[in-house]
Design a protein around this motif. Structure first.
Motif, PDB file in Angstrom:
ATOM      1  N   GLU A 160      -8.695  30.648  -0.149  1.00  0.00           N
ATOM      2  CA  GLU A 160      -8.737  32.062   0.378  1.00  0.00           C
ATOM      3  C   GLU A 160     -10.211  32.178   0.869  1.00  0.00           C
ATOM      4  O   GLU A 160     -10.349  33.125   1.665  1.00  0.00           O
ATOM      5  N   ALA A 161     -11.056  31.474   0.391  1.00  0.00           N
ATOM      6  CA  ALA A 161     -12.499  31.678   1.109  1.00  0.00           C
ATOM      7  C   ALA A 161     -12.622  31.501   2.470  1.00  0.00           C
ATOM      8  O   ALA A 161     -13.610  31.865   2.938  1.00  0.00           O
ATOM      9  N   PHE A 162     -11.714  30.467   3.023  1.00  0.00           N
ATOM     10  CA  PHE A 162     -11.744  29.896   4.427  1.00  0.00           C
ATOM     11  C   PHE A 162     -10.647  30.461   5.387  1.00  0.00           C
ATOM     12  O   PHE A 162     -10.771  29.956   6.573  1.00  0.00           O
ATOM     13  N   ALA A 163      -9.786  31.528   4.946  1.00  0.00           N
ATOM     14  CA  ALA A 163      -8.729  31.807   5.695  1.00  0.00           C
ATOM     15  C   ALA A 163      -9.240  32.322   7.165  1.00  0.00           C
ATOM     16  O   ALA A 163     -10.277  33.036   7.268  1.00  0.00           O
ATOM     17  N   GLY A 164      -8.587  31.891   8.031  1.00  0.00           N
ATOM     18  CA  GLY A 164      -8.944  32.102   9.539  1.00  0.00           C
ATOM     19  C   GLY A 164     -10.062  31.105  10.111  1.00  0.00           C
ATOM     20  O   GLY A 164     -10.330  31.356  11.295  1.00  0.00           O
ATOM     21  N   TYR A 165     -10.531  30.205   9.390  1.00  0.00           N
ATOM     22  CA  TYR A 165     -11.422  29.293   9.717  1.00  0.00           C
ATOM     23  C   TYR A 165     -10.885  27.744   9.531  1.00  0.00           C
ATOM     24  O   TYR A 165     -10.166  27.531   8.718  1.00  0.00           O
ATOM     25  N   HIS A 166     -11.245  26.751  10.569  1.00  0.00           N
ATOM     26  CA  HIS A 166     -11.193  25.424  10.322  1.00  0.00           C
ATOM     27  C   HIS A 166     -12.385  24.898   9.659  1.00  0.00           C
ATOM     28  O   HIS A 166     -13.378  25.224   9.932  1.00  0.00           O
ATOM     29  N   VAL A 167     -11.844  24.260   8.321  1.00  0.00           N
ATOM     30  CA  VAL A 167     -13.243  23.673   7.459  1.00  0.00           C
ATOM     31  C   VAL A 167     -13.391  22.278   7.632  1.00  0.00           C
ATOM     32  O   VAL A 167     -12.172  21.238   7.814  1.00  0.00           O
ATOM     33  N   THR A 168     -14.394  21.880   7.879  1.00  0.00           N
ATOM     34  CA  THR A 168     -15.017  20.497   8.010  1.00  0.00           C
ATOM     35  C   THR A 168     -15.899  20.297   6.782  1.00  0.00           C
ATOM     36  O   THR A 168     -17.029  20.842   6.856  1.00  0.00           O
ATOM     37  N   LEU A 169     -15.361  19.257   5.695  1.00  0.00           N
ATOM     38  CA  LEU A 169     -16.132  19.469   4.527  1.00  0.00           C
ATOM     39  C   LEU A 169     -16.483  17.982   4.029  1.00  0.00           C
ATOM     40  O   LEU A 169     -15.574  16.967   4.264  1.00  0.00           O
ATOM     41  N   ASP A 170     -17.862  17.820   3.732  1.00  0.00           N
ATOM     42  CA  ASP A 170     -18.112  16.570   3.120  1.00  0.00           C
ATOM     43  C   ASP A 170     -18.559  16.845   1.536  1.00  0.00           C
ATOM     44  O   ASP A 170     -19.877  17.366   1.355  1.00  0.00           O
ATOM     45  N   ALA A 171     -17.606  16.760   0.616  1.00  0.00           N
ATOM     46  CA  ALA A 171     -17.837  17.281  -0.662  1.00  0.00           C
ATOM     47  C   ALA A 171     -18.563  16.404  -1.547  1.00  0.00           C
ATOM     48  O   ALA A 171     -19.255  16.660  -2.574  1.00  0.00           O
ATOM     49  N   GLY A 172     -18.799  15.279  -1.001  1.00  0.00           N
ATOM     50  CA  GLY A 172     -19.395  14.106  -1.904  1.00  0.00           C
ATOM     51  C   GLY A 172     -18.749  13.717  -3.073  1.00  0.00           C
ATOM     52  O   GLY A 172     -17.538  14.052  -3.513  1.00  0.00           O
ATOM     53  N   GLU A 173     -19.389  12.718  -3.650  1.00  0.00           N
ATOM     54  CA  GLU A 173     -18.941  12.222  -5.026  1.00  0.00           C
ATOM     55  C   GLU A 173     -19.155  12.656  -6.475  1.00  0.00           C
ATOM     56  O   GLU A 173     -18.889  11.934  -7.262  1.00  0.00           O
ATOM     57  N   LEU A 174     -20.295  13.620  -6.194  1.00  0.00           N
ATOM     58  CA  LEU A 174     -20.756  14.147  -7.456  1.00  0.00           C
ATOM     59  C   LEU A 174     -20.276  15.293  -7.941  1.00  0.00           C
ATOM     60  O   LEU A 174     -20.322  16.227  -7.305  1.00  0.00           O
ATOM     61  N   ALA A 175     -19.434  15.430  -9.010  1.00  0.00           N
ATOM     62  CA  ALA A 175     -18.742  16.733  -9.334  1.00  0.00           C
ATOM     63  C   ALA A 175     -19.724  17.627  -9.663  1.00  0.00           C
ATOM     64  O   ALA A 175     -20.480  17.555 -10.608  1.00  0.00           O
ATOM     65  N   GLY A 176     -19.313  18.719  -9.061  1.00  0.00           N
ATOM     66  CA  GLY A 176     -20.374  20.064  -9.260  1.00  0.00           C
ATOM     67  C   GLY A 176     -21.508  19.988  -8.769  1.00  0.00           C
ATOM     68  O   GLY A 176     -22.135  20.903  -8.910  1.00  0.00           O
ATOM     69  N   ALA A 221     -20.321  11.911   9.676  1.00  0.00           N
ATOM     70  CA  ALA A 221     -20.994  12.275   8.489  1.00  0.00           C
ATOM     71  C   ALA A 221     -21.589  11.089   7.950  1.00  0.00           C
ATOM     72  O   ALA A 221     -21.246   9.946   8.512  1.00  0.00           O
ATOM     73  N   LEU A 222     -22.078  11.141   6.884  1.00  0.00           N
ATOM     74  CA  LEU A 222     -22.990  10.150   6.228  1.00  0.00           C
ATOM     75  C   LEU A 222     -21.810   9.189   5.689  1.00  0.00           C
ATOM     76  O   LEU A 222     -22.069   7.993   5.457  1.00  0.00           O
ATOM     77  N   SER A 223     -20.775   9.724   5.238  1.00  0.00           N
ATOM     78  CA  SER A 223     -19.620   9.040   4.538  1.00  0.00           C
ATOM     79  C   SER A 223     -18.663   8.746   5.715  1.00  0.00           C
ATOM     80  O   SER A 223     -18.753   9.054   6.682  1.00  0.00           O
ATOM     81  N   GLU A 224     -17.796   7.799   5.339  1.00  0.00           N
ATOM     82  CA  GLU A 224     -16.798   7.358   6.342  1.00  0.00           C
ATOM     83  C   GLU A 224     -15.595   8.263   6.415  1.00  0.00           C
ATOM     84  O   GLU A 224     -14.532   8.058   7.158  1.00  0.00           O
ATOM     85  N   SER A 225     -15.502   9.399   5.566  1.00  0.00           N
ATOM     86  CA  SER A 225     -14.239  10.354   5.823  1.00  0.00           C
ATOM     87  C   SER A 225     -14.954  11.749   5.401  1.00  0.00           C
ATOM     88  O   SER A 225     -15.954  11.600   4.793  1.00  0.00           O
ATOM     89  N   ALA A 226     -14.176  12.599   5.563  1.00  0.00           N
ATOM     90  CA  ALA A 226     -14.681  14.026   5.567  1.00  0.00           C
ATOM     91  C   ALA A 226     -13.001  14.727   5.255  1.00  0.00           C
ATOM     92  O   ALA A 226     -12.068  14.191   5.576  1.00  0.00           O
ATOM     93  N   THR A 227     -13.464  15.891   4.767  1.00  0.00           N
ATOM     94  CA  THR A 227     -12.116  16.683   4.559  1.00  0.00           C
ATOM     95  C   THR A 227     -11.959  17.741   5.567  1.00  0.00           C
ATOM     96  O   THR A 227     -13.012  18.514   5.707  1.00  0.00           O
ATOM     97  N   THR A 228     -10.772  17.919   5.868  1.00  0.00           N
ATOM     98  CA  THR A 228     -10.672  19.217   6.946  1.00  0.00           C
ATOM     99  C   THR A 228      -9.354  19.864   6.216  1.00  0.00           C
ATOM    100  O   THR A 228      -8.467  19.740   5.540  1.00  0.00           O
ATOM    101  N   VAL A 229      -9.651  21.476   6.332  1.00  0.00           N
ATOM    102  CA  VAL A 229      -8.593  22.357   5.979  1.00  0.00           C
ATOM    103  C   VAL A 229      -8.204  23.339   7.302  1.00  0.00           C
ATOM    104  O   VAL A 229      -9.247  24.054   7.893  1.00  0.00           O
TER     105      VAL A 229
END
Length: 293
Positions: free
Chosen positions: A46-62, A79-87
């Motif tokens: 719900e924080a991103f409604a109306g937007y396309h999100v491109t995210l590199d969350a990383g591997e470090l929890a929190g 990105a620095l990593s080979e994959s990213a997350t989109t919403v």
């Protein structure tokens, strides 16, 4: 086009504190986020409604995590990593292949969620979101050499990446904009208590000198400083502790650094400092710029 950057210090906490209400009022077209600090499966969509999100969350929890929010699906992701997350708006998170940014100095940071770029589909512009390591005040802090050296290595690699990406964007007919938390106050104008912080991380001479090497009329321009050349600040970070918020004893460490053509189209820049301490969304306030695109 209204573009902003915001270190949210945890997207779930920021949402509870009014993140969405604030950005709904601004009507921003592009938003860069830092310290999202959330696993993909736990994202509050719900924080991103109306937007396309491109995210590199990383591997470090929190910890860490950078994102770019856009009105249209990006044309390209790096990105620095080979994959990213989109919403997608009102969609579910999806992992996508990202073009990997090759950098020897930044390779060890690939899993930390510190840098992501997108090419906008609706404007000739490449946008990056950055969360630079805080570092340490070594040698003044005797046990901080490792953190100090990590930050120095990241800055060395980042400078090369920004130069290469800016030039590549220009070759494609795109302007370039990197936003985010640089964890460096460049000049005395960017830190109220500069006299007592000359041996503090974020204001060390070598950090400030490095930041200056990024800037020139032909490479990158500090957009907020261009529009506010004589101002102290405007500051974007205040500690949660003590009276720094009340006395406006802040740091300007959140920036828009733009290619000269884009910087020349900036018409207004401001910090969205909340009206009250209790109304703060994060320890950082948003930094926004209107560009005539």
């Amino acid at each position: 086009m209204r573009i902003g950057t915001h270190n949210v210090n945890g997207i779930r906490a920021a949402l509870r504190r009014g993140f969405r209400d604030y950005w709904d009022r601004t009507g921003a077209d592009v938003i860069a986020l830092q310290e999202v600090r959330c696993r993909v499966g736990d994202l509050p969509l719900e924080a991103f409604a109306g937007y396309h999100v491109t995210l590199d969350a990383g591997e470090l929890a929190g910890r860490n995590g950078v994102a770019v929010l856009t009105r249209e699906k990006p044309a390209h992701v790096r990105a620095l990593s080979e994959s990213a997350t989109t919403v997608a708006p009102d969609g579910e998170p999806e992992e996508v292949d990202a073009e990997r940014i090759i950098s020897r100095d930044l390779a060890t940071f690939a899993g930390e969620g510190r840098y992501v770029e997108v090419d906008l589909a609706d404007a000739p512009l490449r946008v990056a979101s950055l969360y630079l390591p805080k570092g340490s005040a070594w040698p003044y802090a005797e046990d901080g050499e490792e953190k100090y050296q990590r930050k120095m290595r990241f800055m060395r690699g980042l400078a090369r990446v920004l130069t290469a990406s800016r030039r590549e964007a220009a070759a494609q007919g795109r302007e370039f904009l990197v936003m985010g938390d640089f964890n460096v106050a460049h000049t005395r104008q960017d830190l109220k208590a500069w006299r007592t912080n000359q041996r503090s991380e974020g204001f060390l001479p070598e950090e400030r000198e490095w930041f200056g090497t990024l800037l020139s009329p032909r490479s990158l321009v500090d957009v907020v400083r261009r529009l506010h050349p004589d101002a102290n600040g405007p500051y974007s970070w205040w500690s949660w502790r003590g009276q720094s918020w009340t006395t406006d004893a802040g740091w300007r460490i959140d920036y828009h650094l733009a290619s000269p053509g884009l910087a020349g189209r900036a018409t207004r820049a401001w910090v969205g400092r909340e009206e009250t301490y209790e109304g703060r969304i994060s320890d950082h306030s948003p930094v926004l710029v209107d560009y005539s695109l």
